[in-house]
Scaffold this motif. Structure first.
Motif, short mmCIF file in Angstrom:
data_model
loop_
_atom_site.label_atom_id
_atom_site.label_comp_id
_atom_site.label_asym_id
_atom_site.label_seq_id
_atom_site.Cartn_x
_atom_site.Cartn_y
_atom_site.Cartn_z
N GLU A 1 -5.30 -2.39 4.45
CA GLU A 1 -4.17 -1.71 3.84
C GLU A 1 -4.67 -0.52 3.02
OE1 GLU A 1 -2.29 -4.65 1.43
OE2 GLU A 1 -1.73 -5.94 3.13
N LEU A 2 -4.15 0.66 3.34
CA LEU A 2 -4.55 1.86 2.62
C LEU A 2 -4.06 1.80 1.18
CD1 LEU A 2 -5.92 4.63 2.82
CD2 LEU A 2 -3.73 5.57 3.61
N GLN A 3 -4.96 2.10 0.24
CA GLN A 3 -4.64 2.01 -1.18
C GLN A 3 -4.64 3.37 -1.88
OE1 GLN A 3 -4.05 -1.32 -2.78
NE2 GLN A 3 -3.70 -1.45 -0.57
N GLN A 4 -5.59 4.23 -1.52
CA GLN A 4 -5.75 5.51 -2.22
C GLN A 4 -6.51 6.48 -1.33
OE1 GLN A 4 -8.23 5.87 -5.98
NE2 GLN A 4 -6.18 5.91 -6.92
N VAL A 5 -6.20 7.77 -1.48
CA VAL A 5 -6.83 8.82 -0.67
C VAL A 5 -7.35 9.91 -1.60
CG1 VAL A 5 -6.52 10.52 1.15
CG2 VAL A 5 -5.27 8.36 1.27
N HIS A 6 -8.62 10.25 -1.45
CA HIS A 6 -9.25 11.35 -2.20
C HIS A 6 -9.60 12.44 -1.20
CE1 HIS A 6 -10.16 8.95 -5.96
NE2 HIS A 6 -9.82 8.01 -5.09
N ILE A 7 -9.16 13.67 -1.47
CA ILE A 7 -9.40 14.78 -0.55
C ILE A 7 -10.11 15.90 -1.29
CG2 ILE A 7 -8.30 16.54 0.89
CD1 ILE A 7 -5.99 14.52 1.28
N TYR A 8 -11.17 16.42 -0.67
CA TYR A 8 -11.91 17.57 -1.17
C TYR A 8 -11.82 18.64 -0.09
CZ TYR A 8 -13.64 13.93 -4.25
OH TYR A 8 -13.70 12.88 -5.13
N VAL A 9 -11.11 19.71 -0.37
CA VAL A 9 -10.82 20.70 0.68
C VAL A 9 -11.29 22.08 0.24
CG1 VAL A 9 -8.45 20.96 -0.23
CG2 VAL A 9 -8.99 21.72 2.10
N ARG A 10 -11.91 22.78 1.18
CA ARG A 10 -12.29 24.17 0.91
C ARG A 10 -11.03 25.03 0.94
NH1 ARG A 10 -15.75 28.67 4.40
NH2 ARG A 10 -16.00 30.11 2.64
N HIS A 11 -11.04 26.06 0.12
CA HIS A 11 -9.92 27.00 0.08
C HIS A 11 -9.68 27.64 1.45
CE1 HIS A 11 -12.92 30.16 0.23
NE2 HIS A 11 -13.56 29.54 -0.74
N GLY A 12 -8.58 28.35 1.58
CA GLY A 12 -8.25 29.02 2.83
C GLY A 12 -9.02 30.30 3.03
N GLU A 13 -8.69 30.99 4.10
CA GLU A 13 -9.39 32.23 4.45
C GLU A 13 -9.31 33.24 3.30
OE1 GLU A 13 -8.05 30.61 8.48
OE2 GLU A 13 -7.51 30.45 6.38
#
Length: 477
Positions: free
Chosen positions: A33-45
């Motif tokens: 069961e999914l509990q939490q999501v951490h996302i690290y994303v590079r900025h756009g163009e």
């Protein structure tokens, strides 16, 4: 002062970013069961961070005309009657008579005083970058709201979403676009206003903070010098093809411009359909430059000290939040945490976790860390004696917890979790939270500030020692 007209790309736009693949997202086993999501994303163009190869024969424009949308904005400004500035206290969100709407249009003023409509600043998020980051957020919605039913359809509180950016305009604006894609205003509860968290420079951990950690800076400089010594001879054959585009200078990691600058400009041009010399498209040209630059910037993250000083604080932060979710369960309402950051964060982080592909991260490339819970299996009904004894003992949650790391739409099985018992049987990409946190603990300094402030008796010898140690690391296959 005149206004110059809009400019256009001279070629087709090559996708410079990595879209989030919703359809290709692999569902977790049904028992998780999914509990939490951490996302690290590079900025756009964005535009290049410096002017390079603007002169003939390269003719890559000095002025980039891709910021029409970015130049039009509205803002709420505070105003108050009476004695301005005397004991004024405004609410966190300006509404009602104390708020006025300011409409403005920004333009870039050039050295000669002319202002160009739609021109971008160096290193600025462009209209294309705004679109790609909005689409990234919209894809998050399609995945976690529509498909998985994990996030609520309407966001009600900042306790539900955690939004954070580095203190750079391109990452802040990227996060705004992502947030709007994930939760457009029609999906906001009344009075909800997203909080975008930004840390002071001394507290930043979304990249290796060489400003706050001088020891890390020394180590990184050592790797830069060692990489130049190791790679410059490999880059030398490119001079015949490329030197004419950089003022007759050789292509070198420590050249003028630096090889990293050449790569930055060509990648940005490709992402915006700006024509680049055909020599850069030839097989083996950009590939060898990229390998050299990746070594210069990220080879240090093969070592425990650079990992500990550079990514240790970020991983410790992540580990603590994962454990807090486990401990609090539903009492912790935060389900998604989005961090808008840079290529240097993503490459350093996956390198620290030993899953780096040795490629420079694309625009909107992302690392996702998902926390899963495997509920305790049903047990036979307790005997009367066990029922009595349970009244005198603390109930224990015997559920198991796992983390899955994904990078650029691919599952990444962490080598540290490869042993039996450290991952979900039959699914090595699901690392036990215990194994993950054990590794993070190894990368967490007992006293980060003291270790960073290391002051050797002989600074020159420290630099030489750092470069010599770096050379040994780079020399390893």
């Amino acid at each position: 002062m005149g206004l110059l007209g809009n400019g256009d790309a001279t070629g087709p736009v090559t996708r410079g970013h990595v879209p989030l693949d919703v359809e290709g997202y692999p569902a977790a086993p049904p028992e998780l069961e999914l509990q939490q999501v951490h996302i690290y994303v590079r900025h756009g163009e964005r535009t290049p961070v410096g002017v390079r190869m603007a002169d003939p024969p390269a003719n890559i424009p000095e002025n980039w005309m891709f910021c029409n949308t970015a130049r039009q904005f509205r803002a709420a400004v505070a105003s108050a009657p009476g004695d301005y500035g005397r004991d004024m206290q405004f609410p966190a969100v300006q509404t009602g008579p104390a708020a006025e709407e300011l409409r403005a249009r920004r333009v870039v003023e050039r050295r000669d005083g002319t202002a160009a409509v739609g021109e971008c600043l160096l290193g600025e998020l462009t209209d294309i970058g705004r679109e790609s980051t909005y689409q990234f957020g919209h894809s998050l919605r399609k995945l976690y709201v529509d498909r998985l039913k994990f996030l609520p359809d309407v966001v009600k509180s900042n306790d539900e979403v955690y939004l954070r950016s580095t203190n750079m305009p391109r990452t802040i604006e990227s996060l705004q676009q992502i947030t709007h894609g994930l939760y457009p205003m029609t999906k906001h509860a009344k009075d909800f206003v997203p909080l975008l968290r930004i840390r002071n420079g001394k507290d930043e951990n979304l990249f290796g903070n060489t400003m706050a950690c001088k020891r890390l800076e020394t180590l990184q400089i050592g790797f830069a010098h060692a990489a130049a010594a190791a790679w410059n001879t490999t880059l030398e054959p490119l001079d015949k093809k490329l030197s004419k585009f950089i003022g007759g200078n050789p292509v070198r990691l420590d050249g003028k411009p630096r090889a990293s600058g050449i790569l930055d400009t060509i990648r940005a041009a490709d992402a915006h359909g700006v024509k680049v010399p055909s020599e850069f498209k030839e097989a083996g040209v950009l590939d060898v430059i990229e390998r050299a630059v990746v070594t210069e910037w990220f080879a240090g993250y093969r070592t425990e000290e650079v990992r500990r000083l550079g990514m240790g604080p970020l991983l410790a932060d992540l580990s603590q939040k994962l454990q807090a979710k486990v401990d609090k369960g539903d009492a912790d309402p935060t389900k998604i945490l989005i961090h808008s950051t840079h290529d240097t964060c993503l490459a350093a982080l996956v390198n620290t976790l030993d899953v780096f592909d040795e490629k420079w991260p694309a625009f909107t490339a992302a690392i996702t860390v998902e926390l899963f819970k495997k509920p305790a299996t049903a047990t036979p009904p307790p005997s009367p004696w066990q029922s009595v004894m349970s009244l005198f003992s603390r109930a224990q949650d015997t559920a198991e917890h796992y983390v899955r790391v994904r990078y650029q739409n691919e599952n990444k099985a962490l080598p540290v979790c490869a042993e039996a018992g450290k991952h979900l049987p039959g699914a090595p990409e699901f690392c036990t939270l215990a194994a993950f946190r054990e590794r993070v603990q190894e990368l967490t300094s007992d006293d980060w500030e003291a270790e960073c402030a290391f002051r050797p008796a002989n600074k020159q010898k420290e630099r030489e020692d750092a470069q010599a140690a770096a050379a040994l690391v780079i020399a390893k296959p």
